[in-house]
Motif scaffolding. Structure first.
Motif, short mmCIF file in Angstrom:
data_model
loop_
_atom_site.label_atom_id
_atom_site.label_comp_id
_atom_site.label_asym_id
_atom_site.label_seq_id
_atom_site.Cartn_x
_atom_site.Cartn_y
_atom_site.Cartn_z
N ARG A 85 36.46 61.11 18.11
CA ARG A 85 35.51 61.65 17.16
C ARG A 85 35.68 63.17 17.03
O ARG A 85 35.65 63.73 15.93
CB ARG A 85 34.09 61.34 17.60
CG ARG A 85 33.05 61.68 16.55
CD ARG A 85 33.32 60.96 15.27
NE ARG A 85 32.11 60.78 14.51
CZ ARG A 85 31.94 59.91 13.52
NH1 ARG A 85 32.93 59.14 13.17
NH2 ARG A 85 30.81 59.81 12.90
N GLU A 88 38.57 63.87 14.90
CA GLU A 88 38.25 63.60 13.48
C GLU A 88 37.46 64.74 12.88
O GLU A 88 37.73 65.18 11.75
CB GLU A 88 37.43 62.31 13.37
CG GLU A 88 38.26 61.05 13.28
CD GLU A 88 37.44 59.78 13.42
OE1 GLU A 88 38.04 58.74 13.74
OE2 GLU A 88 36.21 59.84 13.24
N VAL A 89 36.47 65.23 13.61
CA VAL A 89 35.65 66.35 13.13
C VAL A 89 36.50 67.61 12.95
O VAL A 89 36.39 68.30 11.93
CB VAL A 89 34.47 66.61 14.10
CG1 VAL A 89 33.74 67.89 13.74
CG2 VAL A 89 33.51 65.44 14.09
N GLN A 92 38.59 67.30 9.84
CA GLN A 92 37.79 67.55 8.64
C GLN A 92 37.59 69.04 8.43
O GLN A 92 37.74 69.55 7.32
CB GLN A 92 36.41 66.89 8.77
CG GLN A 92 36.41 65.41 8.49
CD GLN A 92 35.01 64.89 8.32
OE1 GLN A 92 34.03 65.55 8.67
NE2 GLN A 92 34.88 63.69 7.77
N GLN A 95 40.70 70.61 7.15
CA GLN A 95 40.86 70.31 5.71
C GLN A 95 39.99 71.23 4.86
O GLN A 95 40.45 71.78 3.86
CB GLN A 95 40.40 68.87 5.44
CG GLN A 95 41.47 67.84 5.35
CD GLN A 95 41.89 67.54 3.93
OE1 GLN A 95 42.08 68.46 3.11
NE2 GLN A 95 42.04 66.28 3.61
N THR A 96 38.72 71.37 5.28
CA THR A 96 37.79 72.22 4.53
C THR A 96 38.29 73.65 4.49
O THR A 96 38.24 74.31 3.45
CB THR A 96 36.40 72.18 5.19
OG1 THR A 96 35.98 70.82 5.29
CG2 THR A 96 35.39 72.96 4.39
N HIS A 99 41.07 73.89 1.98
CA HIS A 99 40.58 73.90 0.60
C HIS A 99 39.99 75.26 0.24
O HIS A 99 40.16 75.74 -0.88
CB HIS A 99 39.52 72.81 0.40
CG HIS A 99 40.13 71.46 0.25
ND1 HIS A 99 39.53 70.31 0.67
CD2 HIS A 99 41.31 71.06 -0.27
CE1 HIS A 99 40.29 69.28 0.40
NE2 HIS A 99 41.38 69.70 -0.16
N ASP A 102 43.19 78.05 0.78
CA ASP A 102 44.50 77.73 0.19
C ASP A 102 45.64 77.89 1.18
O ASP A 102 46.79 78.09 0.78
CB ASP A 102 44.77 78.63 -1.04
CG ASP A 102 45.11 77.76 -2.25
OD1 ASP A 102 45.28 78.34 -3.34
OD2 ASP A 102 45.24 76.54 -2.09
#
Lengths: 235, 245
Positions: A85, A88-89, A92, A95-96, A99, A102
């Motif tokens: 977990r 996974e966090v 994420q 990824q954020t 985004h 860039d």
């Protein structure tokens, strides 16, 4: 004067909590061992893949080390469910970050994020002992160690997990030159670091019942992440 | 004549059965520069014209990555597009965490369609002022969807939205049956060709104002800008030269 002979003393009771929740425990130790060694321009991460619960083996190949970006790897030991977990966090959050900015998150930023992510659950912690490893902005090898609530320290080498008491002193001696006279000091080269990592695991596998089966070995340098899977004793 | 009486808010119908606030929002989409989307058996592509408000400014980003398997192109109020793309990104991550698989494209688009619809029925809210072309790859292959401020979502083989997009649509209508078996490269060049039809007189596609995005079965969502578009623009010019010979 005190009459010790006639003094009455109650039998001593060890102070432990006596209530239990029907024998239910939120955490499990799934065993296994991980290590990381930083070099001048590379870093090695190694983790075995045996998942156990007491004397039982849950899986002979349940990887403990995960790639977070093209220059960062996390190795986890402790409770496998929390480890998954946590990763996974972290994925994420990576990824954020990508985004928003860039570009991929650097190792030192990821290291700080890991600390914050762990402290976020200060009052119901991830039962995980993560090692985060990668290249820093200057291209030097970086290894970060954590406790389950996010205390962070940057180190050159580290071992975590069920065989950490066996492996860490070995690394202290071989990588850190501890208790050796005339040790040159400085970083190891790739080949030597890799051999030490592999030997650490073959030895740990012999003596620690929770370590073995398979070894995942990652080498991170400026060309990327090179992954190796090696067999360990299955007994 | 009676248009002005029924256009104060999104909760009012006109006697002809129209909600003018929603239609006005669509006008905002038509003001944005054109984007074109088209798909083949294996890939789906977006191409867009980027605008810059003046020489000092940068060119506005038109294509945005949502996840490895999904991307969008916007036309209209870019701030509204930002809000929607952030929402799509978090939905995509949520889906991965809950179900352990990538968010199906249709589900994603319906999620924002539903979100946009609430803005067309609640008092005091305004519709989103942006149209999107959403591309993505999932178990059922490559997809291209249009999202509009009304919340209406449609799937297409090829489409275009934004300023002078009818010219592009006409081009696509003539050619879309050939797209099915095209390679990724051919698909991009055809997209650029249709996009070029939306440009005003004297304007050209160049590395500053062109943006290309694509995704496919074995291709993660990729966005090309600047120098990276040169190769495709060259192919577009080559094709031109061959056609005029």
């Amino acid at each position: 004067m005190m009459d010790y002979a006639s003094m009455q003393f109650a039998p001593t009771e060890v102070p432990v909590e006596h209530h239990s929740h029907g024998g239910w425990e939120p955490y499990v130790d799934n065993g296994g061992t991980s290590l990381a060694i930083a070099g001048k321009d590379f870093v090695i991460v190694a983790a075995d893949a045996r998942q156990s619960d007491g004397y039982s083996i849950n899986s002979r190949y349940d990887p403990k080390a995960f790639v977070l970006s093209n220059q960062t790897v996390i190795a986890t030991t402790g409770y496998a469910a929390d480890a998954k977990r946590l990763v996974e966090v972290m994925e994420q959050n990576a990824q954020t970050y990508f985004h928003k900015h860039d570009r991929a998150m650097g190792t030192t930023a990821m290291a700080q994020l890991m600390s914050n992510t762990l402290y976020y659950k200060r009052f119901f912690p991830y039962y995980v002992f993560p090692i985060l490893a990668g290249l820093d902005k200057e291209g030097n090898g970086a290894v970060f160690s954590y406790d389950p609530v996010g205390n962070m320290e940057r180190v050159v080498y580290l071992a975590c997990g069920s065989a950490s008491a066996l492996v860490q002193p070995f690394l202290d001696n071989q990588v850190g030159g501890a208790n050796q006279r005339g040790h040159e000091g400085g970083f190891l080269d790739r080949a030597t670091a890799r051999k030490i990592a592999i030997d650490a695991f073959t030895s740990a596998t012999e003596r620690d019942i929770h370590t073995g089966d398979w070894l995942d070995l990652f080498t991170i340098d400026r060309t990327g992440i090179h992954r190796e899977k090696r067999e360990l004793k299955h007994d | 004549m009676f248009r002005n009486n029924y256009d104060n808010d999104a909760s009012t119908w006109s006697p002809q059965g129209r909600i003018f606030q929603v239609e006005y929002a669509s006008e905002a989409v038509k003001q944005g520069s054109a984007v074109v989307g088209l798909k083949s058996k294996e890939h789906v592509v977006l191409v867009a014209v980027k605008r810059s408000p003046n020489e000092l400014a940068s060119y506005q980003k038109k294509i945005v990555r949502i996840d490895d398997h999904m991307g969008i192109a916007m036309a209209g109020l870019t701030s509204d597009a930002r809000v929607l793309s952030n929402y799509l990104r978090s939905e995509a991550m949520r889906s991965k965490m809950i179900y352990g698989r990538a968010l199906p494209v249709g589900r994603a688009v319906n999620a924002i369609g539903d979100k946009a619809q609430t803005n067309t029925q609640e008092y005091g809210r305004r519709p989103y002022g942006v149209g999107l072309l959403v591309i993505g790859q999932d178990d059922t292959g490559p997809h291209l969807y249009e999202f509009s401020p009304s919340g209406i979502v449609s799937e297409y083989y090829a489409y275009s939205i934004g300023a002078r997009s009818q010219s592009a649509r006409t081009n696509l209508e003539r050619n879309f049956e050939k797209f099915e078996d095209m390679s990724l490269q051919e698909l991009v060049v055809h997209g650029l060709r249709a996009l070029r039809d939306t440009l005003q007189q004297g304007k050209q596609l160049d590395t500053l104002n062109t943006s290309i995005g694509f995704v496919g079965k074995d291709t993660k969502m990729t966005i090309l800008d600047g120098e990276n578009t040169q190769a495709y623009l060259d192919l577009l010019d080559e094709g031109e030269a061959m056609e005029t010979e």
